[in-house]
Design an enzyme around this catalytic site. Structure first.
Site, PDB file in Angstrom:
ATOM      1  N   CYS A   2       8.789 -12.580   4.544  1.00  0.00           N
ATOM      2  CA  CYS A   2       8.927 -13.947   4.084  1.00  0.00           C
ATOM      3  C   CYS A   2       8.582 -14.831   5.272  1.00  0.00           C
ATOM      4  O   CYS A   2       8.393 -14.351   6.379  1.00  0.00           O
ATOM      5  CB  CYS A   2      10.357 -14.206   3.649  1.00  0.00           C
ATOM      6  SG  CYS A   2      11.031 -12.888   2.634  1.00  0.00           S
ATOM      7  N   ARG A  27       2.817 -15.102   3.716  1.00  0.00           N
ATOM      8  CA  ARG A  27       3.885 -14.157   4.053  1.00  0.00           C
ATOM      9  C   ARG A  27       4.782 -13.844   2.871  1.00  0.00           C
ATOM     10  O   ARG A  27       5.654 -12.978   2.956  1.00  0.00           O
ATOM     11  CB  ARG A  27       4.767 -14.744   5.159  1.00  0.00           C
ATOM     12  CG  ARG A  27       4.039 -15.002   6.430  1.00  0.00           C
ATOM     13  CD  ARG A  27       3.957 -13.735   7.191  1.00  0.00           C
ATOM     14  NE  ARG A  27       3.071 -13.845   8.303  1.00  0.00           N
ATOM     15  CZ  ARG A  27       2.975 -12.922   9.238  1.00  0.00           C
ATOM     16  NH1 ARG A  27       3.701 -11.853   9.191  1.00  0.00           N
ATOM     17  NH2 ARG A  27       2.125 -13.056  10.205  1.00  0.00           N
ATOM     18  N   TRP A  74       9.540 -13.549  -0.339  1.00  0.00           N
ATOM     19  CA  TRP A  74       9.003 -12.365  -1.018  1.00  0.00           C
ATOM     20  C   TRP A  74      10.236 -11.551  -1.369  1.00  0.00           C
ATOM     21  O   TRP A  74      10.925 -11.034  -0.490  1.00  0.00           O
ATOM     22  CB  TRP A  74       8.082 -11.595  -0.073  1.00  0.00           C
ATOM     23  CG  TRP A  74       7.450 -10.385  -0.687  1.00  0.00           C
ATOM     24  CD1 TRP A  74       6.283 -10.325  -1.388  1.00  0.00           C
ATOM     25  CD2 TRP A  74       7.944  -9.038  -0.637  1.00  0.00           C
ATOM     26  NE1 TRP A  74       6.034  -9.043  -1.784  1.00  0.00           N
ATOM     27  CE2 TRP A  74       7.023  -8.228  -1.339  1.00  0.00           C
ATOM     28  CE3 TRP A  74       9.073  -8.424  -0.084  1.00  0.00           C
ATOM     29  CZ2 TRP A  74       7.193  -6.860  -1.494  1.00  0.00           C
ATOM     30  CZ3 TRP A  74       9.244  -7.061  -0.237  1.00  0.00           C
ATOM     31  CH2 TRP A  74       8.304  -6.289  -0.935  1.00  0.00           C
ATOM     32  N   ASN A 100      14.829 -13.565   6.942  1.00  0.00           N
ATOM     33  CA  ASN A 100      13.872 -12.492   6.643  1.00  0.00           C
ATOM     34  C   ASN A 100      14.535 -11.174   7.019  1.00  0.00           C
ATOM     35  O   ASN A 100      15.280 -11.121   7.990  1.00  0.00           O
ATOM     36  CB  ASN A 100      12.612 -12.631   7.491  1.00  0.00           C
ATOM     37  CG  ASN A 100      11.780 -13.822   7.087  1.00  0.00           C
ATOM     38  OD1 ASN A 100      12.037 -14.439   6.058  1.00  0.00           O
ATOM     39  ND2 ASN A 100      10.782 -14.136   7.896  1.00  0.00           N
ATOM     40  N   GLY A 101      14.193 -10.104   6.301  1.00  0.00           N
ATOM     41  CA  GLY A 101      14.787  -8.805   6.602  1.00  0.00           C
ATOM     42  C   GLY A 101      15.716  -8.388   5.473  1.00  0.00           C
ATOM     43  O   GLY A 101      15.708  -8.993   4.397  1.00  0.00           O
ATOM     44  N   GLU A 485     -10.154   3.102   1.721  1.00  0.00           N
ATOM     45  CA  GLU A 485      -9.979   1.676   2.049  1.00  0.00           C
ATOM     46  C   GLU A 485     -10.592   0.784   0.956  1.00  0.00           C
ATOM     47  O   GLU A 485      -9.988  -0.208   0.542  1.00  0.00           O
ATOM     48  CB  GLU A 485     -10.605   1.394   3.423  1.00  0.00           C
ATOM     49  CG  GLU A 485     -10.620  -0.048   3.876  1.00  0.00           C
ATOM     50  CD  GLU A 485      -9.240  -0.683   4.018  1.00  0.00           C
ATOM     51  OE1 GLU A 485      -8.226   0.017   3.913  1.00  0.00           O
ATOM     52  OE2 GLU A 485      -9.196  -1.914   4.212  1.00  0.00           O
ATOM     53  N   LYS A 489      -8.541  -1.885  -1.395  1.00  0.00           N
ATOM     54  CA  LYS A 489      -8.896  -3.316  -1.559  1.00  0.00           C
ATOM     55  C   LYS A 489      -8.981  -3.648  -3.037  1.00  0.00           C
ATOM     56  O   LYS A 489      -8.463  -4.675  -3.478  1.00  0.00           O
ATOM     57  CB  LYS A 489     -10.259  -3.642  -0.937  1.00  0.00           C
ATOM     58  CG  LYS A 489     -10.400  -3.634   0.554  1.00  0.00           C
ATOM     59  CD  LYS A 489      -9.617  -4.676   1.274  1.00  0.00           C
ATOM     60  CE  LYS A 489      -8.272  -4.134   1.624  1.00  0.00           C
ATOM     61  NZ  LYS A 489      -7.991  -3.840   2.987  1.00  0.00           N
ATOM     62  N   GLU A 492      -5.488  -3.645  -4.795  1.00  0.00           N
ATOM     63  CA  GLU A 492      -4.497  -4.650  -4.391  1.00  0.00           C
ATOM     64  C   GLU A 492      -4.882  -6.075  -4.768  1.00  0.00           C
ATOM     65  O   GLU A 492      -4.013  -6.895  -5.016  1.00  0.00           O
ATOM     66  CB  GLU A 492      -4.143  -4.548  -2.909  1.00  0.00           C
ATOM     67  CG  GLU A 492      -5.208  -4.982  -1.951  1.00  0.00           C
ATOM     68  CD  GLU A 492      -4.795  -4.828  -0.491  1.00  0.00           C
ATOM     69  OE1 GLU A 492      -3.629  -5.044  -0.161  1.00  0.00           O
ATOM     70  OE2 GLU A 492      -5.685  -4.491   0.316  1.00  0.00           O
ATOM     71  N   HIS A 508     -12.138  19.173  -7.605  1.00  0.00           N
ATOM     72  CA  HIS A 508     -10.816  19.816  -7.677  1.00  0.00           C
ATOM     73  C   HIS A 508      -9.838  18.993  -8.509  1.00  0.00           C
ATOM     74  O   HIS A 508      -8.624  19.171  -8.397  1.00  0.00           O
ATOM     75  CB  HIS A 508     -10.276  20.049  -6.264  1.00  0.00           C
ATOM     76  CG  HIS A 508     -11.152  20.935  -5.443  1.00  0.00           C
ATOM     77  ND1 HIS A 508     -11.266  22.278  -5.680  1.00  0.00           N
ATOM     78  CD2 HIS A 508     -12.016  20.661  -4.439  1.00  0.00           C
ATOM     79  CE1 HIS A 508     -12.144  22.809  -4.835  1.00  0.00           C
ATOM     80  NE2 HIS A 508     -12.615  21.830  -4.063  1.00  0.00           N
ATOM     81  N   LYS A 607       1.808 -10.562   3.308  1.00  0.00           N
ATOM     82  CA  LYS A 607       1.265 -10.142   4.598  1.00  0.00           C
ATOM     83  C   LYS A 607       2.439  -9.720   5.485  1.00  0.00           C
ATOM     84  O   LYS A 607       3.488 -10.360   5.454  1.00  0.00           O
ATOM     85  CB  LYS A 607       0.551 -11.342   5.219  1.00  0.00           C
ATOM     86  CG  LYS A 607      -0.347 -11.011   6.372  1.00  0.00           C
ATOM     87  CD  LYS A 607      -1.637 -10.441   5.886  1.00  0.00           C
ATOM     88  CE  LYS A 607      -2.619 -10.171   6.990  1.00  0.00           C
ATOM     89  NZ  LYS A 607      -3.693  -9.277   6.495  1.00  0.00           N
TER      90      LYS A 607
HETATM   91  C1  F6R Z   1      -4.157  -3.744   2.897  1.00  0.00           C
HETATM   92  C2  F6R Z   1      -3.213  -4.270   3.864  1.00  0.00           C
HETATM   93  C3  F6R Z   1      -2.021  -3.447   4.196  1.00  0.00           C
HETATM   94  C4  F6R Z   1      -1.791  -3.439   5.715  1.00  0.00           C
HETATM   95  C5  F6R Z   1      -0.486  -2.705   6.051  1.00  0.00           C
HETATM   96  C6  F6R Z   1      -0.266  -2.620   7.547  1.00  0.00           C
HETATM   97  O1  F6R Z   1      -5.208  -4.622   2.705  1.00  0.00           O
HETATM   98  O2  F6R Z   1      -3.382  -5.329   4.384  1.00  0.00           O
HETATM   99  O3  F6R Z   1      -2.135  -2.163   3.695  1.00  0.00           O
HETATM  100  O4  F6R Z   1      -2.890  -2.834   6.324  1.00  0.00           O
HETATM  101  O5  F6R Z   1       0.584  -3.374   5.460  1.00  0.00           O
HETATM  102  O6  F6R Z   1      -0.139  -3.884   8.126  1.00  0.00           O
HETATM  103  P1  F6R Z   1      -0.254  -4.085   9.689  1.00  0.00           P
HETATM  104  O7  F6R Z   1      -1.654  -3.751  10.080  1.00  0.00           O
HETATM  105  O8  F6R Z   1       0.090  -5.522   9.930  1.00  0.00           O
HETATM  106  O9  F6R Z   1       0.729  -3.144  10.329  1.00  0.00           O
END
Ligand code: F6R
Length: 612
Positions: A2, A27, A74, A100-101, A485, A489, A492, A508, A607
């Site tokens: 958050c 966030r 969040w 936060n937490g 990856e 993307k 998500e 498999h 994030k």
């Molecule tokens: C995917 C994404 C997440 C981060 C993961 C690690 O697009 O952004 O999977 O890669 O949460 O975050 P960091 O790199 O900040 O430790």
């Protein structure tokens, strides 16, 4: 995950708090709220949904008080709702807390508080803090009450508190969730935030709190102590981000902006770090541990999500170029396994954009406690991972605001190529191989530009594929993690179920999914496994699944097999993930937009995941 922002100074707090919240919205964005101290009273406003809703709720009747705290949430405990939005207040409404937490023992604490007459208004873990502090404050000073309450708490917190009883103070504390203090340029304004991006518009001078520290912000300054109230002198750090870096500019979304920043990121990661004549990487951040690195016989890479995918590319790189065995472990699993670790011979590399991911930090601390040499590949310079590792490589990608990681992934992969070059040249890699790698690294920005020029074509492809409900991403060797990856993307931000697989694994199991309605996205650039990849595509073709392939410029053979292709410039196989991931980022981005979604704020995500 958050966002917290707070202000004490001479100006009305509300606008500064709303501005800070907008910058922190990435966030967490399910609800927002603020508390402003006004004429000795605490005025709170809360709203479910985006910060814009809160701004509307505050409306014209905004309090003119010059001390306040705010939060964008969040949800962890309790659904997103007005009641569950922070700040949370005590019974009298005289203490307001944003947090936060996670307070792990909140239920026990709440039961106790309720039995002693406290009345709760939300389902959150945070509200117990307000009541607990209220209880202690009946017999202690506010500062002592806060310290005492935090002793009762099990869990993590980054918190800020205002109180009607001490109207010209903000109290903050940290354990596990980041807190940064901002010092106004004239010495008469002070800020608190969970992330420096909320502060850049106001100040560049910041103090990062460490775990188990507490701070009091007043009109005359900032006083820092431990949670046991022992004085702590803290260094002032300069933030070097510019306003342009934290604004969207001409782009419709931060994600697009960050994808398009990648030529600059590719140049920044290697700037001043490549010795072309010697075929070496010059990594100042590793200088202090260089001798220990020479003796390393094993590397474990830890990270989550995209950072873990970057680690998987790094695994291929280091094993091929430095001949050191590597294992990648998801940080969330690392701590709960019985890993065998030889502290004399092992380095643990933590990969993290934010440097605050709770699982990565937990794993890092475990490795540290067991004596391993710890290295960081990190973007956020003042972050906890950066501070707690023995040494490391910053990726210098600038702030990444979009929730889905793009430029940070790219920076992490390039950082791994530098690490591989460094370890390789410490061992048996020839100067010639090193020189070739240096030359290829220098050529990356231009090649990335060429891929970005295909944006309109990729947007059209995304529209064409936007109706499918699921996709399989395939790649081999260096590009198997890129497939994972790309799939991450897509799921998500476009909410399309996608699986990333090493192409050899397709037969498999996943091949059972394939038919006309289930497309395959294939990484089929010319490399050591190109022929194998082509055979896999023949198998896909035979099942009539549509194929979208990323191919090398000038390749005619895959053209015959695929329905659609995106061509990328050639590079050495080791660096191919850096180019190949870009079409997949653009594809996911345009898929999200085509499906009417906001790629910057995907549902249920935020994030920087600072809870386990
Ligand atoms: C995917 C994404 C997440 C981060 C993961 C690690 O697009 O952004 O999977 O890669 O949460 O975050 P960091 O790199 O900040 O430790």
């Amino acid at each position: 995950m958050c966002g917290i922002v707070g202000y004490i100074g001479k100006r009305p707090a509300t606008d500064i708090l709303l501005d800070g919240l907008r910058r922190l919205e990435y966030r967490g964005y399910d609800s927002a709220g603020m508390a402003v101290v006004h004429d000795g009273d605490i005025r709170t406003a809360k709203s479910v949904g985006r910060v814009a809703n809160l701004a509307q709720a505050v409306g014209q009747s905004r309090p003119s008080g010059t001390v306040g705290i705010a939060h964008t949430r969040w949800a962890t405990h309790g659904v997103p709702s007005d009641e569950n939005a922070h700040p949370h207040v005590d019974c009298q409404g005289g203490i307001a807390v944003v947090h936060n937490g996670i307070i792990e023992n909140w239920e026990t604490l709440r039961r106790g508080l309720e039995s002693r007459g406290h009345v709760f208004r939300s389902q959150t873990d945070t509200e117990v803090l307000a009541h607990l502090i209220e209880e202690y404050a009946s017999r202690l000073t506010l500062k002592d009450a806060l310290a005492a309450a935090l002793k009762d708490v099990i869990g993590t917190f980054g918190l800020a508190l205002v109180s009607a009883a001490e109207p010209r103070r903000i109290y903050v504390a940290r354990r596990g969730s980041p807190i940064v203090l901002g010092l106004g340029p004239k010495g008469d304004e002070f800020y608190v935030a969970s992330d420096p991006s909320a502060l850049v518009a106001y100040t560049r001078d910041v103090v990062y709190l460490d775990d188990d520290e507490l701070a009091v912000l007043s009109d005359v300054g900032v006083e820092t102590t431990t949670l046991d109230l022992v004085h702590r002198e803290k260094p002032i750090t300069k933030i070097d981000w510019t306003m342009e870096e934290i604004e969207r500019g001409r782009f419709p979304h931060f994600m697009a902006k960050e994808i398009f920043e990648q030529p600059a990121v590719a140049a920044n990661v290697v700037r001043g770090r490549l010795d072309a004549a010697g075929g070496r990487a010059v990594l100042g951040g590793l200088a202090s541990v260089d001798e220990r690195l020479r003796k390393i016989e094993r590397i474990t890479i830890i990270g989550c999500g995209s950072a873990a995918h970057a680690g998987l590319v790094g695994e291929y790189m280091i094993e091929e170029y430095a001949e050191v065995p590597v294992e990648v472990q998801l940080a969330s699993e690392y701590r709960y396994r019985r890993t065998v670790l030889d502290p004399e011979k092992e380095a643990v590399v933590a990969v993290s954009q934010s440097g605050e991911t709770a699982d990565t930090l937990g794993a890092l601390r475990e490795a540290k406690a067991r004596g391993a040499l710890t290295l960081g590949i990190v973007n956020a310079v003042g972050s906890t991972v950066a501070r707690e590792t023995d040494a490391g490589v910053f990726i210098h990608a600038g702030p990444e605001i979009a929730v889905a990681s793009t430029k940070a992934f790219l920076g992490q992969v390039i950082a791994f190529s530098l690490l591989s070059l460094h370890l390789g040249r410490q061992r048996r890699m020839s100067a010639q191989v090193g020189e070739r790698l240096v030359a290829e690294l220098h050529a990356l920005p231009q090649k990335i530009e060429k891929i970005l020029q295909q944006d309109a074509k990729i947007r059209a492809l995304a529209r064409k594929y936007s109706g499918y409900g699921g996709m399989l991403y395939l790649g081999r060797r260096y590009n198997a993690p890129v497939a994972a990856e790309g799939a991450l993307k897509l799921k998500e931000i476009a909410y399309v179920h996608a699986e990333g697989y090493a192409a050899g694994e397709m037969k498999h199991g996943p091949i059972a999914l394939l038919d006309r309605s289930f497309p395959v996205v294939a990484l089929a650039t010319k490399d050591g496994v190109y022929a194998k990849m082509r055979s896999n595509l023949e198998e896909v073709r035979a099942r009539q699944a549509p194929i979208l392939a990323v191919v090398s410029e000038g390749d005619e053979e895959v053209l015959r097999l695929a329905d659609d292709v995106i061509a990328v410039p050639r590079t050495i196989e080791m660096l191919s993930p850096i180019l190949n991931v870009i079409p997949l980022q653009l594809f996911a981005y345009h898929m999200a937009v085509a499906r009417g979604l906001d790629p910057d704020k995907p549902r249920n995500l935020a994030k920087s995941v600072t809870v386990e």
